[in-house]
Design a protein around this motif. Structure first.
Motif, PDB file in Angstrom:
ATOM      1  N   ASP A 278       0.855  -1.184   0.000  1.00  0.00           N
ATOM      2  CA  ASP A 278       0.000   0.000   0.000  1.00  0.00           C
ATOM      3  C   ASP A 278       0.894   1.238   0.000  1.00  0.00           C
ATOM      4  N   TYR A 279       0.303   2.395   0.054  1.00  0.00           N
ATOM      5  CA  TYR A 279       1.072   3.635  -0.069  1.00  0.00           C
ATOM      6  C   TYR A 279       2.244   3.753   0.921  1.00  0.00           C
ATOM      7  N   PRO A 280       2.099   3.325   2.171  1.00  0.00           N
ATOM      8  CA  PRO A 280       3.231   3.456   3.099  1.00  0.00           C
ATOM      9  C   PRO A 280       4.470   2.657   2.682  1.00  0.00           C
ATOM     10  N   ASN A 281       4.299   1.693   1.770  1.00  0.00           N
ATOM     11  CA  ASN A 281       5.445   0.896   1.308  1.00  0.00           C
ATOM     12  C   ASN A 281       6.295   1.627   0.278  1.00  0.00           C
ATOM     13  N   VAL A 282       5.760   2.706  -0.280  1.00  0.00           N
ATOM     14  CA  VAL A 282       6.489   3.428  -1.329  1.00  0.00           C
ATOM     15  C   VAL A 282       7.689   4.154  -0.730  1.00  0.00           C
ATOM     16  N   VAL A 283       8.856   3.952  -1.356  1.00  0.00           N
ATOM     17  CA  VAL A 283      10.086   4.575  -0.853  1.00  0.00           C
ATOM     18  C   VAL A 283      10.650   5.634  -1.798  1.00  0.00           C
ATOM     19  N   LYS A 284      10.216   5.620  -3.058  1.00  0.00           N
ATOM     20  CA  LYS A 284      10.737   6.599  -4.033  1.00  0.00           C
ATOM     21  C   LYS A 284       9.720   6.788  -5.134  1.00  0.00           C
ATOM     22  N   THR A 285       9.481   8.034  -5.516  1.00  0.00           N
ATOM     23  CA  THR A 285       8.613   8.327  -6.655  1.00  0.00           C
ATOM     24  C   THR A 285       9.318   9.300  -7.594  1.00  0.00           C
ATOM     25  N   THR A 286       8.881   9.294  -8.825  1.00  0.00           N
ATOM     26  CA  THR A 286       9.331  10.272  -9.811  1.00  0.00           C
ATOM     27  C   THR A 286       8.087  10.867 -10.451  1.00  0.00           C
ATOM     28  N   ILE A 287       7.967  12.178 -10.392  1.00  0.00           N
ATOM     29  CA  ILE A 287       6.818  12.878 -10.971  1.00  0.00           C
ATOM     30  C   ILE A 287       7.262  13.585 -12.246  1.00  0.00           C
ATOM     31  N   LEU A 288       6.512  13.387 -13.305  1.00  0.00           N
ATOM     32  CA  LEU A 288       6.764  14.062 -14.576  1.00  0.00           C
ATOM     33  C   LEU A 288       5.585  14.982 -14.860  1.00  0.00           C
ATOM     34  N   LEU A 289       5.876  16.241 -15.110  1.00  0.00           N
ATOM     35  CA  LEU A 289       4.833  17.234 -15.367  1.00  0.00           C
ATOM     36  C   LEU A 289       4.970  17.805 -16.771  1.00  0.00           C
ATOM     37  N   ALA A 290       3.827  17.987 -17.431  1.00  0.00           N
ATOM     38  CA  ALA A 290       3.852  18.641 -18.732  1.00  0.00           C
ATOM     39  C   ALA A 290       4.075  20.138 -18.567  1.00  0.00           C
ATOM     40  N   ASP A 291       3.797  20.642 -17.378  1.00  0.00           N
ATOM     41  CA  ASP A 291       3.959  22.071 -17.090  1.00  0.00           C
ATOM     42  C   ASP A 291       4.367  22.218 -15.622  1.00  0.00           C
ATOM     43  N   MET A 292       5.550  22.747 -15.368  1.00  0.00           N
ATOM     44  CA  MET A 292       6.012  22.905 -13.992  1.00  0.00           C
ATOM     45  C   MET A 292       5.120  23.868 -13.213  1.00  0.00           C
ATOM     46  N   GLY A 293       4.327  24.636 -13.924  1.00  0.00           N
ATOM     47  CA  GLY A 293       3.375  25.514 -13.257  1.00  0.00           C
ATOM     48  C   GLY A 293       2.306  24.741 -12.500  1.00  0.00           C
ATOM     49  N   ASP A 294       2.181  23.439 -12.799  1.00  0.00           N
ATOM     50  CA  ASP A 294       1.198  22.605 -12.111  1.00  0.00           C
ATOM     51  C   ASP A 294       1.765  21.958 -10.848  1.00  0.00           C
ATOM     52  N   PHE A 295       2.989  22.294 -10.506  1.00  0.00           N
ATOM     53  CA  PHE A 295       3.661  21.653  -9.378  1.00  0.00           C
ATOM     54  C   PHE A 295       2.841  21.738  -8.092  1.00  0.00           C
ATOM     55  N   ALA A 296       2.375  22.909  -7.741  1.00  0.00           N
ATOM     56  CA  ALA A 296       1.643  23.089  -6.486  1.00  0.00           C
ATOM     57  C   ALA A 296       0.344  22.290  -6.468  1.00  0.00           C
ATOM     58  N   ALA A 297      -0.363  22.284  -7.592  1.00  0.00           N
ATOM     59  CA  ALA A 297      -1.633  21.563  -7.661  1.00  0.00           C
ATOM     60  C   ALA A 297      -1.415  20.064  -7.489  1.00  0.00           C
ATOM     61  N   VAL A 298      -0.408  19.535  -8.172  1.00  0.00           N
ATOM     62  CA  VAL A 298      -0.107  18.103  -8.066  1.00  0.00           C
ATOM     63  C   VAL A 298       0.388  17.771  -6.663  1.00  0.00           C
ATOM     64  N   ASN A 299       1.195  18.653  -6.116  1.00  0.00           N
ATOM     65  CA  ASN A 299       1.727  18.442  -4.771  1.00  0.00           C
ATOM     66  C   ASN A 299       0.607  18.326  -3.746  1.00  0.00           C
ATOM     67  N   GLY A 300      -0.445  19.130  -3.916  1.00  0.00           N
ATOM     68  CA  GLY A 300      -1.560  19.092  -2.989  1.00  0.00           C
ATOM     69  C   GLY A 300      -2.267  17.747  -3.004  1.00  0.00           C
ATOM     70  N   VAL A 301      -2.457  17.198  -4.194  1.00  0.00           N
ATOM     71  CA  VAL A 301      -3.109  15.885  -4.318  1.00  0.00           C
ATOM     72  C   VAL A 301      -2.174  14.785  -3.800  1.00  0.00           C
ATOM     73  N   TYR A 302      -0.954  14.814  -4.255  1.00  0.00           N
ATOM     74  CA  TYR A 302       0.050  13.804  -3.902  1.00  0.00           C
ATOM     75  C   TYR A 302       0.216  13.700  -2.382  1.00  0.00           C
ATOM     76  N   GLY A 303       0.265  14.844  -1.716  1.00  0.00           N
ATOM     77  CA  GLY A 303       0.518  14.867  -0.282  1.00  0.00           C
ATOM     78  C   GLY A 303      -0.547  14.154   0.531  1.00  0.00           C
ATOM     79  N   LYS A 304      -1.781  14.087   0.032  1.00  0.00           N
ATOM     80  CA  LYS A 304      -2.859  13.416   0.757  1.00  0.00           C
ATOM     81  C   LYS A 304      -2.611  11.921   0.888  1.00  0.00           C
ATOM     82  N   TYR A 305      -1.856  11.370  -0.042  1.00  0.00           N
ATOM     83  CA  TYR A 305      -1.604   9.927  -0.037  1.00  0.00           C
ATOM     84  C   TYR A 305      -0.361   9.550   0.767  1.00  0.00           C
ATOM     85  N   PHE A 306       0.434  10.520   1.125  1.00  0.00           N
ATOM     86  CA  PHE A 306       1.637  10.273   1.920  1.00  0.00           C
ATOM     87  C   PHE A 306       1.696  11.279   3.078  1.00  0.00           C
TER      88      PHE A 306
END
Length: 197
Positions: free
Chosen positions: A140-168
């Motif tokens: 499950d999510y707690p087992n994840v030790v490393k991720t790589t995020i690829l964005l089509a637009d770095m301007g979306d960093f904050a928005a993606v970070n907000g969603v991503y953070g809920k899972y970790f």
């Protein structure tokens, strides 16, 4: 290394019958030379020069194959609860206690439709897809030790970070984030992961 050591390449050849065992002669190793004269067997050559200076024991071809991953050590993880692979790759591969999850985009499983046109909706679906693959491997999510995020637009960093953070929420995994020129099927975000099982 200032000492003498038997060349592992010669030992391999001797085991295979290519050369006589006597040909597994000792080679002078300089301090700049790594014990990788046989690159194909480098995973097996992790020992010090002193280890190879020990008396040579008979080697069988099965011993030589220690640098090759056995078929049983590699397990393909697949689930219909996550989007099918778009090309010649697996949703995830399990090797030993490590799970390698291929990059996930925001497609709804069983379709080629995105969960949303917006980056937040796609990021949410990406994380759901990752979770389905994790659970298919018994993790499950707690087992994840490393991720790589690829964005089509770095301007979306904050928005993606907000969603991503809920899972970790606690002890989040190590992470790298990159902006790329384009993603498959014009996705806005893609995330791959490595998990310890």
């Amino acid at each position: 290394f200032g000492s003498l050591a038997r060349c592992p390449d010669c030992l391999v050849k001797a085991a295979a019958g290519v050369v006589r065992p006597a040909a597994a002669v000792q080679h002078q190793l300089s301090s700049k030379m790594a014990l990788t004269c046989s690159r194909a067997f480098a995973p097996c050559i992790r020992q010090s020069a002193a280890s190879f200076a020990a008396p040579v024991r008979p080697l069988g071809l099965q011993r030589v194959q220690c640098a090759r991953m056995s078929a049983s050590a590699k397990q393909v993880i697949s689930t219909d609860q996550a989007p099918a692979a778009l090309g010649p790759y697996s949703q995830a591969i399990k090797v030993g206690n490590t799970l390698y999850i291929s990059g996930q985009i925001g497609l709804v499983p069983g379709t080629k439709d995105y969960a949303s046109e917006g980056v937040e909706g796609q990021a949410e679906q990406v994380m759901k897809n990752m979770g389905a693959i994790l659970r298919a491997s018994g993790a499950d999510y707690p087992n994840v030790v490393k991720t790589t995020i690829l964005l089509a637009d770095m301007g979306d960093f904050a928005a993606v970070n907000g969603v991503y953070g809920k899972y970790f929420p606690d002890d989040p995994p190590a992470r790298s984030t990159f902006a790329v020129k384009a993603l498959p099927l014009s996705a806005k975000v893609e995330i791959e992961a490595i998990a310890a099982l």
